[in-house]
Design a protein around this motif. Structure first.
Motif, PDB file in Angstrom:
ATOM      1  N   GLY A 172       0.809  -1.213   0.000  1.00  0.00           N
ATOM      2  CA  GLY A 172       0.000   0.000   0.000  1.00  0.00           C
ATOM      3  C   GLY A 172       0.840   1.259   0.000  1.00  0.00           C
ATOM      4  N   ARG A 173       1.939   1.241   0.718  1.00  0.00           N
ATOM      5  CA  ARG A 173       2.819   2.413   0.730  1.00  0.00           C
ATOM      6  C   ARG A 173       3.434   2.671  -0.649  1.00  0.00           C
ATOM      7  NH1 ARG A 173       3.814   0.362   5.978  1.00  0.00           N
ATOM      8  NH2 ARG A 173       5.549  -0.932   5.265  1.00  0.00           N
ATOM      9  N   LEU A 174       3.626   1.606  -1.427  1.00  0.00           N
ATOM     10  CA  LEU A 174       4.201   1.771  -2.760  1.00  0.00           C
ATOM     11  C   LEU A 174       3.210   2.382  -3.753  1.00  0.00           C
ATOM     12  CD1 LEU A 174       6.249  -1.506  -3.410  1.00  0.00           C
ATOM     13  CD2 LEU A 174       7.144   0.778  -2.972  1.00  0.00           C
ATOM     14  N   VAL A 175       1.928   1.983  -3.654  1.00  0.00           N
ATOM     15  CA  VAL A 175       0.991   2.357  -4.722  1.00  0.00           C
ATOM     16  C   VAL A 175      -0.172   3.226  -4.264  1.00  0.00           C
ATOM     17  CG1 VAL A 175       1.539   0.285  -6.046  1.00  0.00           C
ATOM     18  CG2 VAL A 175      -0.398   0.246  -4.463  1.00  0.00           C
ATOM     19  N   ASN A 176      -0.345   3.426  -2.968  1.00  0.00           N
ATOM     20  CA  ASN A 176      -1.525   4.169  -2.532  1.00  0.00           C
ATOM     21  C   ASN A 176      -1.474   5.649  -2.880  1.00  0.00           C
ATOM     22  OD1 ASN A 176      -3.171   2.165  -1.645  1.00  0.00           O
ATOM     23  ND2 ASN A 176      -2.673   2.364   0.525  1.00  0.00           N
ATOM     24  N   GLY A 177      -0.314   6.147  -3.277  1.00  0.00           N
ATOM     25  CA  GLY A 177      -0.251   7.513  -3.774  1.00  0.00           C
ATOM     26  C   GLY A 177      -0.765   7.646  -5.193  1.00  0.00           C
ATOM     27  N   GLY A 178      -1.087   6.534  -5.823  1.00  0.00           N
ATOM     28  CA  GLY A 178      -1.595   6.564  -7.189  1.00  0.00           C
ATOM     29  C   GLY A 178      -0.622   6.025  -8.214  1.00  0.00           C
ATOM     30  N   ASP A 179       0.590   5.661  -7.787  1.00  0.00           N
ATOM     31  CA  ASP A 179       1.521   5.032  -8.713  1.00  0.00           C
ATOM     32  C   ASP A 179       1.100   3.585  -8.955  1.00  0.00           C
ATOM     33  OD1 ASP A 179       2.957   7.388  -8.741  1.00  0.00           O
ATOM     34  OD2 ASP A 179       4.385   6.731  -7.218  1.00  0.00           O
ATOM     35  N   VAL A 180       1.643   2.995 -10.018  1.00  0.00           N
ATOM     36  CA  VAL A 180       1.238   1.657 -10.439  1.00  0.00           C
ATOM     37  C   VAL A 180       2.479   0.798 -10.617  1.00  0.00           C
ATOM     38  CG1 VAL A 180       0.164   0.332 -12.301  1.00  0.00           C
ATOM     39  CG2 VAL A 180      -0.873   2.467 -11.535  1.00  0.00           C
ATOM     40  N   LEU A 181       2.420  -0.411 -10.089  1.00  0.00           N
ATOM     41  CA  LEU A 181       3.531  -1.358 -10.210  1.00  0.00           C
ATOM     42  C   LEU A 181       3.427  -2.106 -11.537  1.00  0.00           C
ATOM     43  CD1 LEU A 181       5.727  -1.906  -8.058  1.00  0.00           C
ATOM     44  CD2 LEU A 181       4.479  -3.991  -7.462  1.00  0.00           C
ATOM     45  N   VAL A 182       4.562  -2.235 -12.235  1.00  0.00           N
ATOM     46  CA  VAL A 182       4.629  -2.986 -13.491  1.00  0.00           C
ATOM     47  C   VAL A 182       5.462  -4.238 -13.241  1.00  0.00           C
ATOM     48  CG1 VAL A 182       5.257  -2.910 -15.934  1.00  0.00           C
ATOM     49  CG2 VAL A 182       4.566  -0.808 -14.759  1.00  0.00           C
ATOM     50  N   LEU A 183       4.926  -5.393 -13.613  1.00  0.00           N
ATOM     51  CA  LEU A 183       5.606  -6.659 -13.349  1.00  0.00           C
ATOM     52  C   LEU A 183       5.221  -7.695 -14.399  1.00  0.00           C
ATOM     53  CD1 LEU A 183       3.732  -8.628 -10.567  1.00  0.00           C
ATOM     54  CD2 LEU A 183       2.924  -6.386 -11.323  1.00  0.00           C
ATOM     55  N   PRO A 184       6.031  -8.735 -14.558  1.00  0.00           N
ATOM     56  CA  PRO A 184       5.613  -9.841 -15.422  1.00  0.00           C
ATOM     57  C   PRO A 184       4.397 -10.530 -14.809  1.00  0.00           C
ATOM     58  CG  PRO A 184       7.957 -10.000 -14.855  1.00  0.00           C
ATOM     59  CD  PRO A 184       7.351  -8.970 -13.953  1.00  0.00           C
ATOM     60  N   THR A 185       3.456 -10.930 -15.646  1.00  0.00           N
ATOM     61  CA  THR A 185       2.306 -11.660 -15.117  1.00  0.00           C
ATOM     62  C   THR A 185       2.739 -13.028 -14.594  1.00  0.00           C
ATOM     63  OG1 THR A 185       0.895 -10.531 -16.724  1.00  0.00           O
ATOM     64  CG2 THR A 185      -0.016 -12.490 -15.637  1.00  0.00           C
ATOM     65  N   VAL A 186       3.512 -13.730 -15.396  1.00  0.00           N
ATOM     66  CA  VAL A 186       4.036 -15.064 -15.069  1.00  0.00           C
ATOM     67  C   VAL A 186       5.491 -15.115 -15.516  1.00  0.00           C
ATOM     68  CG1 VAL A 186       1.861 -16.351 -15.070  1.00  0.00           C
ATOM     69  CG2 VAL A 186       3.006 -15.875 -17.231  1.00  0.00           C
ATOM     70  N   PRO A 187       6.250 -16.132 -15.106  1.00  0.00           N
ATOM     71  CA  PRO A 187       7.680 -16.143 -15.418  1.00  0.00           C
ATOM     72  C   PRO A 187       8.022 -16.365 -16.884  1.00  0.00           C
ATOM     73  CG  PRO A 187       7.202 -17.564 -13.548  1.00  0.00           C
ATOM     74  CD  PRO A 187       5.899 -17.217 -14.172  1.00  0.00           C
ATOM     75  N   ASP A 188       7.101 -16.914 -17.675  1.00  0.00           N
ATOM     76  CA  ASP A 188       7.429 -17.264 -19.053  1.00  0.00           C
ATOM     77  C   ASP A 188       6.141 -17.581 -19.787  1.00  0.00           C
ATOM     78  OD1 ASP A 188       8.953 -17.823 -21.306  1.00  0.00           O
ATOM     79  OD2 ASP A 188      10.224 -19.309 -20.327  1.00  0.00           O
ATOM     80  N   VAL A 189       6.263 -17.932 -21.060  1.00  0.00           N
ATOM     81  CA  VAL A 189       5.109 -18.387 -21.825  1.00  0.00           C
ATOM     82  C   VAL A 189       4.597 -19.697 -21.238  1.00  0.00           C
ATOM     83  CG1 VAL A 189       5.871 -17.229 -23.931  1.00  0.00           C
ATOM     84  CG2 VAL A 189       6.575 -19.601 -23.500  1.00  0.00           C
ATOM     85  N   ALA A 190       3.414 -20.109 -21.668  1.00  0.00           N
ATOM     86  CA  ALA A 190       2.803 -21.329 -21.150  1.00  0.00           C
ATOM     87  C   ALA A 190       3.693 -22.536 -21.393  1.00  0.00           C
ATOM     88  CB  ALA A 190       1.447 -21.543 -21.818  1.00  0.00           C
ATOM     89  N   PRO A 191       3.814 -23.414 -20.410  1.00  0.00           N
ATOM     90  CA  PRO A 191       4.553 -24.663 -20.627  1.00  0.00           C
ATOM     91  C   PRO A 191       3.887 -25.524 -21.701  1.00  0.00           C
ATOM     92  CG  PRO A 191       4.214 -24.263 -18.286  1.00  0.00           C
ATOM     93  CD  PRO A 191       3.360 -23.272 -19.019  1.00  0.00           C
ATOM     94  N   LEU A 192       4.663 -26.429 -22.259  1.00  0.00           N
ATOM     95  CA  LEU A 192       4.154 -27.344 -23.274  1.00  0.00           C
ATOM     96  C   LEU A 192       3.209 -28.365 -22.642  1.00  0.00           C
ATOM     97  CD1 LEU A 192       7.487 -27.962 -25.210  1.00  0.00           C
ATOM     98  CD2 LEU A 192       5.511 -26.668 -26.052  1.00  0.00           C
TER      99      LEU A 192
END
Length: 398
Positions: free
Chosen positions: A306-326
């Motif tokens: 909350g301290r990171l984003v409650n000022g209105g900033d937005v976190l950018v991150l990978p959704t998952v570590p890689d493409v879907a496994p086979l």
């Protein structure tokens, strides 16, 4: 569905479901994860004995009804991972829906059929649920827009639970215009909207949890987007104690999953598929002391995020570590990937903050999503920012 070549839908006899003839979603086809009640249909939760116990539902879940009232046309109930307690999309009883964006790879789960139906153009909108990543992971794997809203923002009445303090409703769309239209209908106005130009905080430590090549292609998409969305700031450490947070999520989810389904499992001893049986066995053994400590860790983490984003900033991150496994990957390899994915996906679940994944990249011929995570209550404006990011990331520089 008469042409379910993707095995995305449950094979129920077709029963008409009324919808408004006009509205903002008129002309759009709606698929519904088989956790939500729809009048005239059973609700299986992806398990045959649960299906037998269900009976035909007489009422429709309010969230489904909201989409029908906006003009969406129901086209079927979709396959879900068993009791929603899996993330690969492989159901031992009802099969594996096809990932139309990468047919040789898993679709992801537990909202597997919903993601499959939208990626394969059998539906335009699909409802899912997200407890530990069950919308966000399949959306990334299948090249879709997907949202896990602020916890409690959308109604889960008439929906089978897994872990109520984590369970959220969510939805998928292939294109930005449809995603925005559904968001407008379901989300309405934000109680805590983002500012017009929020800073995008690029979580370097979370990108380090992706494979090097996946991180590279996602960072390339961010570089393209930075031409239009210029306020991007790198944060070297956004989250500490990744392993502790992973186990915090597992223990709390496990306790709640056993509370939701333990009596059913003990009474009927249903045959549970690979991975699902092991997770419920683990859930049964979670101790009160582990739950108490996990609750404390969750509160500390929620305050930190909350301290990171409650000022209105937005976190950018990978959704998952890689493409879907086979699809051909071993159960052990799939479980290892799920574990790594949960290290990223559990952050939104533990905090209850909204997260949206957008399709921005391809790797090895398969889609890969990038996520935005914002403060609670900013869902609708977060959708707007996510669509701007997707559009900006599509720009190619000569």
């Amino acid at each position: 569905m008469h042409d379910d070549h993707l095995h995305a839908f449950m094979p129920y006899p077709e029963v008409p479901v009324a919808h408004a003839p006009e509205g903002p979603l008129a002309g759009l086809r709606l698929a519904v994860k088989d956790l939500y009640d729809v009048a005239g249909y059973p609700t299986s939760g992806g398990n045959p004995l649960m299906l037998v116990r269900s009976g035909i539902k007489q009422t429709t879940a309010p969230l489904v009804q909201q989409l029908l009232d906006a003009g969406a046309r129901f086209v079927g109930k979709t396959v879900t991972d068993e009791l929603a307690f899996a993330m690969n999309g492989k159901n031992a009883h009802f099969g594996t829906p096809v990932n139309a964006a990468a047919p040789e790879r898993i679709p992801g789960g537990s909202s597997s059929g919903s993601a499959s139906a939208v990626s394969g153009h059998l539906a335009d909108i699909a409802l899912g649920t997200d407890t530990g990543g069950s919308v966000r992971a399949p959306a990334s794997y299948c090249g879709l827009f997907g949202i896990r809203p602020t916890h409690g923002r959308l109604s889960l009445d008439g929906c089978l639970p897994l872990a109520p303090s984590f369970d959220t409703a969510g939805f998928f769309a292939r294109d930005a215009a449809t995603f925005e239209a559904v968001a407008e209908v379901l989300l309405g106005d934000d109680p805590a909207p983002l500012t017009d130009e929020p800073a995008l905080l690029v979580a370097e430590d979370l990108f380090a949890r992706a494979t090097p090549e996946a991180a590279r292609v996602l960072k390339a998409a961010l570089t393209r987007a930075s031409l239009r969305l210029q306020d991007m700031r790198a944060l070297e450490e956004t989250v500490s104690g990744h392993e502790e947070l992973y186990w915090t999520f597992r223990r709390l989810q496990g306790r709640e999953a056993w509370e939701a389904d333990g009596a059913f499992i003990e009474r009927y001893a249903p045959p549970l598929g690979p991975g699902v049986a092991e997770r419920f066995a683990y859930a049964r053994g979670v101790t009160d002391a582990e739950v108490e400590e996990a609750g404390r860790v969750r509160e500390v983490f929620r305050a930190h995020l909350g301290r990171l984003v409650n000022g209105g900033d937005v976190l950018v991150l990978p959704t998952v570590p890689d493409v879907a496994p086979l699809l051909s990957a071993s159960e052990g390899a799939l479980e290892d990937f799920r574990t790594q994915a949960l290290h990223l996906l559990c952050l939104s679940g533990l905090s209850g903050f909204p997260q949206i994944t957008v399709p921005v990249a391809m790797k090895d011929g398969a889609p890969l999503g990038l996520s935005l995570l914002g403060r609670p209550g900013c869902d609708r404006t977060l959708v707007g920012l996510a669509l701007r990011l997707a559009d900006a990331a599509a720009v190619r520089v000569a």
